[in-house]
Design a protein around this motif. Structure first.
Motif, PDB file in Angstrom:
ATOM      1  N   CYS A  44     -15.074  -5.448 -13.265  1.00 11.25           N
ATOM      2  CA  CYS A  44     -15.215  -4.248 -14.110  1.00 11.25           C
ATOM      3  C   CYS A  44     -16.211  -3.270 -13.498  1.00 11.25           C
ATOM      4  O   CYS A  44     -15.951  -2.061 -13.432  1.00 11.25           O
ATOM      5  N   ARG A  45     -17.339  -3.790 -13.060  1.00  8.35           N
ATOM      6  CA  ARG A  45     -18.367  -2.922 -12.461  1.00  8.35           C
ATOM      7  C   ARG A  45     -17.861  -2.248 -11.191  1.00  8.35           C
ATOM      8  O   ARG A  45     -18.119  -1.074 -10.949  1.00  8.35           O
ATOM      9  N   ARG A  63     -18.326  -3.393 -20.013  1.00 11.91           N
ATOM     10  CA  ARG A  63     -19.334  -4.352 -19.560  1.00 11.91           C
ATOM     11  C   ARG A  63     -19.439  -5.569 -20.481  1.00 11.91           C
ATOM     12  O   ARG A  63     -20.448  -6.258 -20.500  1.00 11.91           O
ATOM     13  N   PHE A  94     -14.505   0.015 -12.273  1.00  9.77           N
ATOM     14  CA  PHE A  94     -14.722   1.023 -13.322  1.00  9.77           C
ATOM     15  C   PHE A  94     -16.212   1.313 -13.479  1.00  9.77           C
ATOM     16  O   PHE A  94     -16.803   1.012 -14.516  1.00  9.77           O
ATOM     17  N   PRO A  95     -16.834   1.910 -12.470  1.00  2.00           N
ATOM     18  CA  PRO A  95     -18.280   2.136 -12.535  1.00  2.00           C
ATOM     19  C   PRO A  95     -18.692   3.055 -13.688  1.00  2.00           C
ATOM     20  O   PRO A  95     -19.823   2.973 -14.156  1.00  2.00           O
ATOM     21  N   HIS A  96     -17.764   3.869 -14.159  1.00  2.00           N
ATOM     22  CA  HIS A  96     -18.064   4.773 -15.275  1.00  2.00           C
ATOM     23  C   HIS A  96     -17.273   4.411 -16.523  1.00  2.00           C
ATOM     24  O   HIS A  96     -17.181   5.215 -17.453  1.00  2.00           O
ATOM     25  N   GLY A  97     -16.691   3.217 -16.540  1.00  2.00           N
ATOM     26  CA  GLY A  97     -15.928   2.762 -17.694  1.00  2.00           C
ATOM     27  C   GLY A  97     -14.566   3.434 -17.781  1.00  2.00           C
ATOM     28  O   GLY A  97     -14.036   3.946 -16.798  1.00  2.00           O
ATOM     29  N   ARG A 116     -15.905   1.421 -24.100  1.00  2.00           N
ATOM     30  CA  ARG A 116     -15.824   2.400 -23.012  1.00  2.00           C
ATOM     31  C   ARG A 116     -16.618   2.003 -21.771  1.00  2.00           C
ATOM     32  O   ARG A 116     -16.245   2.343 -20.658  1.00  2.00           O
ATOM     33  N   ALA A 117     -17.704   1.292 -21.963  1.00  2.00           N
ATOM     34  CA  ALA A 117     -18.565   0.932 -20.825  1.00  2.00           C
ATOM     35  C   ALA A 117     -17.936  -0.146 -19.941  1.00  2.00           C
ATOM     36  O   ALA A 117     -18.293  -0.268 -18.772  1.00  2.00           O
TER      37      ALA A 117
END
Length: 165
Positions: free
Chosen positions: A48-49, A27, A52-55, A24-25
């Motif tokens: 990804c960061r 990272r 999708f900062p909140h996954g 989900r993260a």
């Protein structure tokens, strides 16, 4: 859509998009997720960061660059954690359907999938195979080729038997 089965490394597949069985993260992690982040290099994590900062939630899909891999994109999906109590099969099948929807948005015509949630997340293997094959066969898509990539010979043989029926 042509459905293929190969044994090998998902990070080396010659396709437009590879699917990452992410957490989900978003990272990086172990298994397929770790292999994709290592092969793609820091660009995958940076994307990804940024994107999708909140996954992502379980069952959802989103894309990033593939970084240094030969594929153009990584389509990240978050499979259900069977060992953690996430046992709703629709969460698993939505990973495949949502990945195909993202592939269509990107214009990808070939895509490689791992067997989602069948590793550390503990989804029962035979049902994971059935969910993958049934969903890939029943989902309307513009993708011409979907490839299931088995990590070892026993998984390859089991998936190939199911695809051949």
């Amino acid at each position: 859509m042509d459905l293929e089965v190969v044994q090998g490394d998902i990070t080396t597949q010659d396709v437009d998009a590879v699917v990452n069985a992410a957490n989900r993260a978003m990272r990086g992690g172990g298994g397929v997720d770790g292999a994709i982040h290592r092969a793609g290099g820091p660009e995958v994590l940076e994307d990804c960061r940024r994107r999708f900062p909140h996954g992502l939630a379980t069952g959802e899909a989103g894309w990033t660059t593939a970084g240094q891999m030969s594929a153009h994109w990584v389509i990240h999906v978050v499979g259900p954690n069977y060992r953690g109590g996430e046992r709703d099969r629709s969460l698993l099948t939505s990973c495949y359907a949502n990945a195909l929807a993202v592939a269509d948005e990107l214009g990808a015509t070939s895509i490689a999938f791992p067997l989602i949630s069948a590793g550390i997340y503990g989804w029962p293997f035979d049902d994971a195979v059935d969910a993958a094959v049934d969903t890939l066969r029943s989902t309307t898509t513009n993708v011409g080729t979907a490839r299931l990539v088995a990590f070892d010979a026993s998984a390859y043989e089991a998936i190939e038997r199911r695809v051949s029926t």
